[in-house]
Scaffold this motif. Structure first.
Motif, PDB file in Angstrom:
ATOM      1  N   PHE A 116       6.225-120.616 -14.348  1.00 38.96           N
ATOM      2  CA  PHE A 116       6.507-119.449 -13.511  1.00 38.96           C
ATOM      3  C   PHE A 116       5.248-118.739 -13.002  1.00 38.96           C
ATOM      4  CE2 PHE A 116      10.310-119.968 -16.132  1.00 38.96           C
ATOM      5  CZ  PHE A 116      11.305-119.905 -15.175  1.00 38.96           C
ATOM      6  N   SER A 117       4.089-119.315 -13.289  1.00 46.05           N
ATOM      7  CA  SER A 117       2.827-118.665 -12.914  1.00 46.05           C
ATOM      8  C   SER A 117       2.848-117.206 -13.359  1.00 46.05           C
ATOM      9  CB  SER A 117       2.603-118.760 -11.400  1.00 46.05           C
ATOM     10  OG  SER A 117       2.528-120.098 -11.000  1.00 46.05           O
ATOM     11  N   LEU A 118       3.232-117.006 -14.611  1.00 41.48           N
ATOM     12  CA  LEU A 118       3.355-115.660 -15.166  1.00 41.48           C
ATOM     13  C   LEU A 118       2.000-115.231 -15.726  1.00 41.48           C
ATOM     14  CD1 LEU A 118       5.411-113.385 -15.873  1.00 41.48           C
ATOM     15  CD2 LEU A 118       5.669-114.491 -18.105  1.00 41.48           C
ATOM     16  N   PRO A 119       1.297-114.343 -15.035  1.00 43.10           N
ATOM     17  CA  PRO A 119      -0.036-113.940 -15.519  1.00 43.10           C
ATOM     18  C   PRO A 119       0.071-112.938 -16.661  1.00 43.10           C
ATOM     19  CG  PRO A 119       0.491-112.749 -13.515  1.00 43.10           C
ATOM     20  CD  PRO A 119       1.650-113.676 -13.774  1.00 43.10           C
ATOM     21  N   LEU A 120      -0.916-112.940 -17.514  1.00 40.97           N
ATOM     22  CA  LEU A 120      -0.984-111.978 -18.605  1.00 40.97           C
ATOM     23  C   LEU A 120      -2.000-110.895 -18.267  1.00 40.97           C
ATOM     24  CD1 LEU A 120      -0.876-114.173 -21.852  1.00 40.97           C
ATOM     25  CD2 LEU A 120       0.965-112.826 -20.823  1.00 40.97           C
ATOM     26  N   LEU A 121      -1.603-109.644 -18.472  1.00 40.34           N
ATOM     27  CA  LEU A 121      -2.539-108.534 -18.282  1.00 40.34           C
ATOM     28  C   LEU A 121      -3.552-108.496 -19.413  1.00 40.34           C
ATOM     29  CD1 LEU A 121       0.069-105.798 -17.264  1.00 40.34           C
ATOM     30  CD2 LEU A 121      -1.266-107.273 -15.763  1.00 40.34           C
ATOM     31  N   HIS A 122      -3.090-108.883 -20.615  1.00 44.48           N
ATOM     32  CA  HIS A 122      -3.941-108.999 -21.796  1.00 44.48           C
ATOM     33  C   HIS A 122      -3.547-110.277 -22.524  1.00 44.48           C
ATOM     34  CE1 HIS A 122      -5.214-104.828 -21.255  1.00 44.48           C
ATOM     35  NE2 HIS A 122      -3.939-104.486 -21.179  1.00 44.48           N
ATOM     36  N   GLY A 123      -4.526-110.987 -23.070  1.00 46.01           N
ATOM     37  CA  GLY A 123      -4.243-112.200 -23.811  1.00 46.01           C
ATOM     38  C   GLY A 123      -4.557-113.446 -23.017  1.00 46.01           C
ATOM     39  N   ASN A 124      -4.445-114.587 -23.700  1.00 45.28           N
ATOM     40  CA  ASN A 124      -4.776-115.876 -23.116  1.00 45.28           C
ATOM     41  C   ASN A 124      -3.499-116.690 -22.938  1.00 45.28           C
ATOM     42  OD1 ASN A 124      -5.802-118.306 -22.311  1.00 45.28           O
ATOM     43  ND2 ASN A 124      -7.064-118.661 -24.136  1.00 45.28           N
ATOM     44  N   ALA A 125      -3.108-116.956 -21.672  1.00 40.29           N
ATOM     45  CA  ALA A 125      -1.871-117.682 -21.399  1.00 40.29           C
ATOM     46  C   ALA A 125      -1.917-119.118 -21.899  1.00 40.29           C
ATOM     47  CB  ALA A 125      -1.583-117.670 -19.899  1.00 40.29           C
ATOM     48  N   ALA A 126      -3.077-119.666 -22.147  1.00 42.94           N
ATOM     49  CA  ALA A 126      -3.180-121.058 -22.591  1.00 42.94           C
ATOM     50  C   ALA A 126      -2.583-121.265 -23.979  1.00 42.94           C
ATOM     51  CB  ALA A 126      -4.637-121.510 -22.573  1.00 42.94           C
ATOM     52  N   ASN A 127      -2.609-120.234 -24.823  1.00 47.19           N
ATOM     53  CA  ASN A 127      -2.108-120.423 -26.199  1.00 47.19           C
ATOM     54  C   ASN A 127      -1.357-119.196 -26.738  1.00 47.19           C
ATOM     55  OD1 ASN A 127      -4.150-118.590 -26.565  1.00 47.19           O
ATOM     56  ND2 ASN A 127      -5.511-119.992 -27.691  1.00 47.19           N
ATOM     57  N   ALA A 128      -0.870-118.336 -25.851  1.00 41.76           N
ATOM     58  CA  ALA A 128      -0.243-117.079 -26.299  1.00 41.76           C
ATOM     59  C   ALA A 128       1.004-117.320 -27.145  1.00 41.76           C
ATOM     60  CB  ALA A 128       0.090-116.203 -25.097  1.00 41.76           C
ATOM     61  N   LEU A 129       1.750-118.407 -26.870  1.00 37.93           N
ATOM     62  CA  LEU A 129       3.009-118.650 -27.585  1.00 37.93           C
ATOM     63  C   LEU A 129       3.017-120.021 -28.265  1.00 37.93           C
ATOM     64  CD1 LEU A 129       5.608-117.210 -24.999  1.00 37.93           C
ATOM     65  CD2 LEU A 129       4.886-116.180 -27.169  1.00 37.93           C
ATOM     66  N   THR A 130       1.870-120.458 -28.708  1.00 32.79           N
ATOM     67  CA  THR A 130       1.794-121.771 -29.356  1.00 32.79           C
ATOM     68  C   THR A 130       1.947-121.691 -30.866  1.00 32.79           C
ATOM     69  OG1 THR A 130      -0.620-121.584 -29.399  1.00 32.79           O
ATOM     70  CG2 THR A 130       0.359-122.777 -27.536  1.00 32.79           C
ATOM     71  N   GLU A 131       1.748-120.516 -31.447  1.00 35.36           N
ATOM     72  CA  GLU A 131       1.822-120.358 -32.898  1.00 35.36           C
ATOM     73  C   GLU A 131       3.086-119.598 -33.289  1.00 35.36           C
ATOM     74  OE1 GLU A 131      -0.235-121.636 -35.112  1.00 35.36           O
ATOM     75  OE2 GLU A 131      -1.459-122.547 -33.519  1.00 35.36           O
TER      76      GLU A 131
ATOM     77  N   ASN B 212      11.033-123.577 -21.833  1.00 38.42           N
ATOM     78  CA  ASN B 212      12.274-123.400 -22.577  1.00 38.42           C
ATOM     79  C   ASN B 212      12.473-121.935 -22.948  1.00 38.42           C
ATOM     80  OD1 ASN B 212      13.681-125.750 -22.733  1.00 38.42           O
ATOM     81  ND2 ASN B 212      13.095-126.279 -24.812  1.00 38.42           N
ATOM     82  N   PHE B 213      13.697-121.463 -22.803  1.00 35.44           N
ATOM     83  CA  PHE B 213      14.088-120.151 -23.324  1.00 35.44           C
ATOM     84  C   PHE B 213      15.278-120.344 -24.265  1.00 35.44           C
ATOM     85  CE2 PHE B 213      12.386-118.762 -19.105  1.00 35.44           C
ATOM     86  CZ  PHE B 213      11.391-117.924 -19.585  1.00 35.44           C
ATOM     87  N   ARG B 214      15.316-119.542 -25.313  1.00 35.32           N
ATOM     88  CA  ARG B 214      16.481-119.522 -26.217  1.00 35.32           C
ATOM     89  C   ARG B 214      16.884-118.065 -26.392  1.00 35.32           C
ATOM     90  NH1 ARG B 214      20.722-119.551 -29.038  1.00 35.32           N
ATOM     91  NH2 ARG B 214      21.019-120.935 -30.843  1.00 35.32           N
TER      92      ARG B 214
ATOM     93  N   GLY C 240      10.617-118.176 -26.291  1.00 35.21           N
ATOM     94  CA  GLY C 240      10.137-118.942 -25.150  1.00 35.21           C
ATOM     95  C   GLY C 240       9.003-119.861 -25.514  1.00 35.21           C
ATOM     96  N   SER C 241       8.906-120.960 -24.787  1.00 35.74           N
ATOM     97  CA  SER C 241       7.809-121.902 -25.010  1.00 35.74           C
ATOM     98  C   SER C 241       6.595-121.466 -24.193  1.00 35.74           C
ATOM     99  CB  SER C 241       8.227-123.309 -24.590  1.00 35.74           C
ATOM    100  OG  SER C 241       8.479-123.362 -23.193  1.00 35.74           O
ATOM    101  N   ASN C 242       5.445-121.974 -24.551  1.00 36.21           N
ATOM    102  CA  ASN C 242       4.218-121.583 -23.853  1.00 36.21           C
ATOM    103  C   ASN C 242       4.201-122.078 -22.410  1.00 36.21           C
ATOM    104  OD1 ASN C 242       1.665-120.150 -24.771  1.00 36.21           O
ATOM    105  ND2 ASN C 242       0.808-121.851 -23.587  1.00 36.21           N
ATOM    106  N   GLY C 243       5.068-123.035 -22.091  1.00 28.65           N
ATOM    107  CA  GLY C 243       5.117-123.570 -20.730  1.00 28.65           C
ATOM    108  C   GLY C 243       5.608-122.581 -19.694  1.00 28.65           C
ATOM    109  N   ILE C 244       6.165-121.444 -20.129  1.00 23.69           N
ATOM    110  CA  ILE C 244       6.659-120.468 -19.154  1.00 23.69           C
ATOM    111  C   ILE C 244       5.529-119.912 -18.300  1.00 23.69           C
ATOM    112  CG2 ILE C 244       8.637-119.815 -20.585  1.00 23.69           C
ATOM    113  CD1 ILE C 244       7.152-117.338 -21.423  1.00 23.69           C
ATOM    114  N   PHE C 245       4.319-119.836 -18.866  1.00 16.50           N
ATOM    115  CA  PHE C 245       3.206-119.253 -18.120  1.00 16.50           C
ATOM    116  C   PHE C 245       2.798-120.135 -16.954  1.00 16.50           C
ATOM    117  CE2 PHE C 245       2.676-117.675 -22.526  1.00 16.50           C
ATOM    118  CZ  PHE C 245       2.918-116.334 -22.271  1.00 16.50           C
ATOM    119  N   LYS C 246       2.854-121.449 -17.150  1.00 20.75           N
ATOM    120  CA  LYS C 246       2.495-122.366 -16.078  1.00 20.75           C
ATOM    121  C   LYS C 246       3.661-122.585 -15.114  1.00 20.75           C
ATOM    122  CE  LYS C 246       0.340-126.856 -15.160  1.00 20.75           C
ATOM    123  NZ  LYS C 246      -0.230-128.083 -15.757  1.00 20.75           N
TER     124      LYS C 246
END
Length: 809
Positions: free
Chosen positions: A128-143, A96-98, A120-126
């Motif tokens: 769009f297969s959007l990799p992170l140069l730094h950070g953990n894509a599993a929970n980067a936008l969950t909080e 989701n994007f707003r 954006g929701s955390n689902g964007i990483f999965k």
């Protein structure tokens, strides 16, 4: 043998320098134009292909028909993404994007206004297969209150530091922790973000209503899943989730079957990710998309320009056949086979093509920076093995295509006839040359008419009475920073010399600014499928209409003298017609408070304003109502002074007095209006350039053909002059043959242009009239340019001394 062909080809090209120059120049310009257009088109066609699994990603779109209203949306309710993931096992992930517009971002003291921000929701990483140069894509936008940012922005805000765990201050009040850094989105992405804020921190994301759509929702299908099969299940989703909410509003007698029977519908569909940039133009897009029509259009232009350049070569080669007839005859007598001659002439053609390609590549390198500015692109020449191999192959193919007819024509001469002096160039050769000239100028005239049409439509847009006055209005951004000082700032503005009106309102008659659509119904009636009317509902201040120069045609404007105006509304003419009010003044309409139909607001109509265009001229004017309220994220300032710079300086000085340290940003209303038609203006500029190039290349060929015709008729011209012919009569003699061809070109181009012009103008609800004068002007312009081209060589031949041409007789 190949070396011999090559050597002879070089000698022939060198011997006839004039014709070689014409051929290489025309072909090089045509190839350069084709290369640039190809780069332009290939960029459009490559959008979103860099995403892994791009062929399995889709966007959830919706279409609603209700009581005469039609909405085509690129957005969905906030619950759509989790519902889809839960209910349909064929979906692997959702995102989701707003959209959230401009945000002020700072690390310590100075704010920077960032344009590309989104929730954006955390689902964007999965998804769009959007990799992170730094950070953990599993929970980067969950909080809540967390953010991921692009690499370039991370370097800007945290130079030489690890941004993870650091804090950014958003809009001077909210602290966001950086939890990830992603690589910058490439230019070929239909959306571009620098900051993605965590969706759980957005209150709208918790909305349980299926009747409010503000979220761009993407899904990733599992391998082998069919999007068509999934779409077939969406009517059930509408009935299950939307039906009960609509029923609770209309009452127990409502049913979705009855809703559909009255011509209404709510439909969801999937748009492939790879189709969005060129095939989608819906409300709520994440960015400005292009149009597949332009791809076809510029592709055709590239083809036609290259074809015109190739035609020049074919025409000159066949026209010069008499000069090479004896060469062919002697070669055949000495044992040359026709296949040998064909190869010889094809070698000349291919050699000329390779020279043209090398010059064309140099031209592309020289003009591409200027073209990028003009077209607002960032095109580069990709020097890769594939690109080089493609150019070599293209040079070979174009050389073969351009040379195949001349080589077959020249090699067909019979040696007996040639050596006896009986070279029958015949009607066949002349007819082919004439047909090719007609085709060249037909395309040129078509492009000229297209350019004039786009220019006239742009002039129509700029000069059309819009229902408001867009000139001499400054739009001051960041006005929300004034908070409770809006009125004080407004009063200070009115003290500035030249400023006549000031309005604090974020709703402006320009696409992309504030919009708020609500359903209204007449007071005293229960809302029903028959009486609900969707209408733009804008909160403005008492000075809005006077500042923007709108016209009240019935009733009155808002006034500070009437406290009751807090519940008053002014409708546009389209809204009055839609409600069917005969005398609208005093009528009342009702709507839900912030979309909540359990709590309603009643407005009393106090005035009617003349319809004004608040969207692109491609769209009809729809119902609109304005009422008093707060929407102070921008301020409109009308000034009457001719010294614009002085007014801006005074506004800036006052702004810094009220908001020291905050950026002073503004635009002019007329400039913001013009940005709605960026694509059309770009089309106008590019079409004009390519039309000019097409005519120039065609005229180069005509110039050489006229020169050759004059050369072939040297003795005839000499005899005519001796017998008393005037220069004018000889010029007319040499020009009239080609003049007839230009007239035929116009006759063929006119109906083709008429069809294309009308198809393009169908995109606009409000459009200019293209009368016969446009077609006549284009034809006359092409004829004049062609006649001047022919006239130069004709006059030169007509003024030559006949003694020189007849001395050998």
């Amino acid at each position: 043998m190949l070396k011999n062909y090559f050597t002879i080809a070089l000698r022939n090209l060198s011997k006839h320098r004039f014709y070689t120059f014409i051929n290489i120049t025309g072909l090089a310009i045509g190839i350069a134009s084709c290369l640039i257009i190809t780069l332009y088109i290939s960029q459009d066609l490559s959008f979103d292909k860099h995403f892994a699994n791009a062929d399995r990603i889709y966007r959830l779109d919706s279409e609603t028909h209700f009581n005469g209203n039609h909405f085509s949306l690129a957005v969905a309710p906030p619950l759509a993404a989790p519902t889809l993931l839960h209910d349909y096992p064929e979906i692997e992930a959702t995102a989701n994007f707003r959209q959230w517009g401009w945000r002020r971002v700072r690390r310590t003291t100075d704010n920077i206004k960032e344009q590309y921000t989104v929730f954006g929701s955390n689902g964007i990483f999965k998804t769009f297969s959007l990799p992170l140069l730094h950070g953990n894509a599993a929970n980067a936008l969950t909080e809540p209150n967390t953010v991921v940012m692009s690499r370039s922005k991370a370097e800007q805000y945290f130079p030489g530091e690890n941004p993870i765990g650091q804090t950014l201050i958003i809009d001077n009040k909210d602290n966001y922790k950086v939890t990830g850094v992603f690589e910058d989105f490439p230019a070929t992405t239909h959306f571009k973000f620098d900051f993605i804020f965590a969706m759980p921190g957005l209150e709208d994301s918790k909305d349980n209503s299926w009747l409010s759509s503000n979220f761009n929702t993407y899904i990733l299908l599992r391998n082998g899943a069919s999007p068509k099969d999934l779409e077939a299940k969406f009517p059930k989703m509408v009935e299950t989730y939307i039906g009960p909410q609509v029923k609770s509003f209309f009452g127990n007698d409502f049913s979705m079957q009855d809703f559909a029977a009255k011509g209404n519908k709510i439909q969801y569909m999937l748009t492939p990710l790879l189709s969005i940039h060129l095939h989608s133009d819906k409300t709520g897009e994440l960015g400005t998309n292009s149009d597949i029509t332009y791809v076809y259009l510029f592709g055709a232009v590239a083809f036609f320009i290259l074809t015109i350049a190739c035609i020049n070569f074919m025409n000159l080669s066949t026209a010069r056949s008499a000069n090479r007839a004896k060469e062919v005859g002697v070669r055949k007598v000495l044992g040359s086979l026709r296949s040998h001659l064909v190869r010889q002439f094809l070698m000349e053609s291919i050699l000329l093509s390779f020279f043209s390609f090398m010059i064309a590549l140099a031209i592309v390198y020289l003009v591409l920076p200027a073209f990028n500015v003009l077209a607002e692109r960032n095109l580069v020449v990709p020097i890769t093995p594939l690109f080089v191999a493609t150019l070599v192959l293209a040079a070979l193919v174009i050389g073969l295509l351009a040379g195949i007819y001349p080589s077959l024509f020249l090699s067909a001469f019979k040696p007996v006839n040639v050596l006896k002096g009986k070279v029958a160039l015949g009607m066949k050769s002349g007819a082919v040359r004439s047909s090719l000239v007609v085709f060249q100028f037909m395309i040129s005239i078509f492009l000229v008419i297209g350019t004039i049409t786009v220019t006239k439509q742009m002039d129509f847009i700029q000069n059309k009475k819009l229902g408001f006055k867009k000139d001499q209005v400054i739009i001051l951004h960041n006005a929300e920073l004034l908070e409770n000082q809006h009125e004080t700032f407004r009063n200070e503005m009115l003290k500035v010399a030249g400023i006549t009106n000031v309005s604090v309102a974020g709703f402006l008659p320009i696409a992309g600014w504030g919009r708020n659509d609500n359903s209204f119904w007449p007071y005293g009636k229960q809302p029903s499928q028959e009486n609900l009317i969707s209408m733009q509902n804008w909160a403005v201040d008492t000075d809005y209409i006077s500042t923007l120069g709108m016209e009240i045609v019935q009733g009155r404007d808002f006034s500070r003298a009437f406290p009751s105006d807090s519940t008053a509304i002014i409708l546009n003419e389209s809204a009055v017609k839609r409600y069917g009010f005969k005398d609208p003044i005093g009528e009342k309409i009702v709507t839900g408070n912030n979309g909540d139909f359990g709590h309603t607001i009643t407005y009393t109509v106090i005035g009617v304003m003349r319809d004004f265009h608040f969207e692109s001229l491609k769209q009809n004017i729809t119902p609109l109502g304005i009422h008093l309220g707060k929407s102070g994220w921008s301020m409109s300032i009308r000034f009457a002074s001719s010294n614009t710079a002085s007014v801006i300086q005074d506004v800036e000085k006052t702004w810094k007095k009220f908001q020291p340290g905050q950026p002073f940003e503004y635009t002019f209303l007329d400039q913001a209006f013009g940005k709605m038609y960026t694509a059309e203006k770009r089309l106008e500029r590019l079409f004009g350039i390519f039309a000019a190039l097409a005519i120039m290349i065609a005229c180069l060929g005509l110039f050489a053909l006229t020169a050759f015709t004059a050369e072939q008729r040297t003795k005839e011209i000499g005899i005519r002059k001796v017998l008393g012919a005037s220069v004018a009569s000889i010029v007319l003699l040499l020009s009239k043959e080609f003049g007839k061809l230009i007239v035929i070109s116009f006759i063929l181009a006119a109906p083709l242009s008429w069809y294309a012009v009308n198809r393009w103008l169908e995109n606009y609800t409000y459009k200019t009239e293209i009368g016969i004068a446009v077609y006549l002007f284009a034809g006359a312009a092409a004829f004049l340019v062609a006649w001047l081209t022919m006239g130069f060589q004709s006059v030169k031949a007509a003024r030559s001394n006949p003694v020189n041409s007849l001395r050998s007789e």
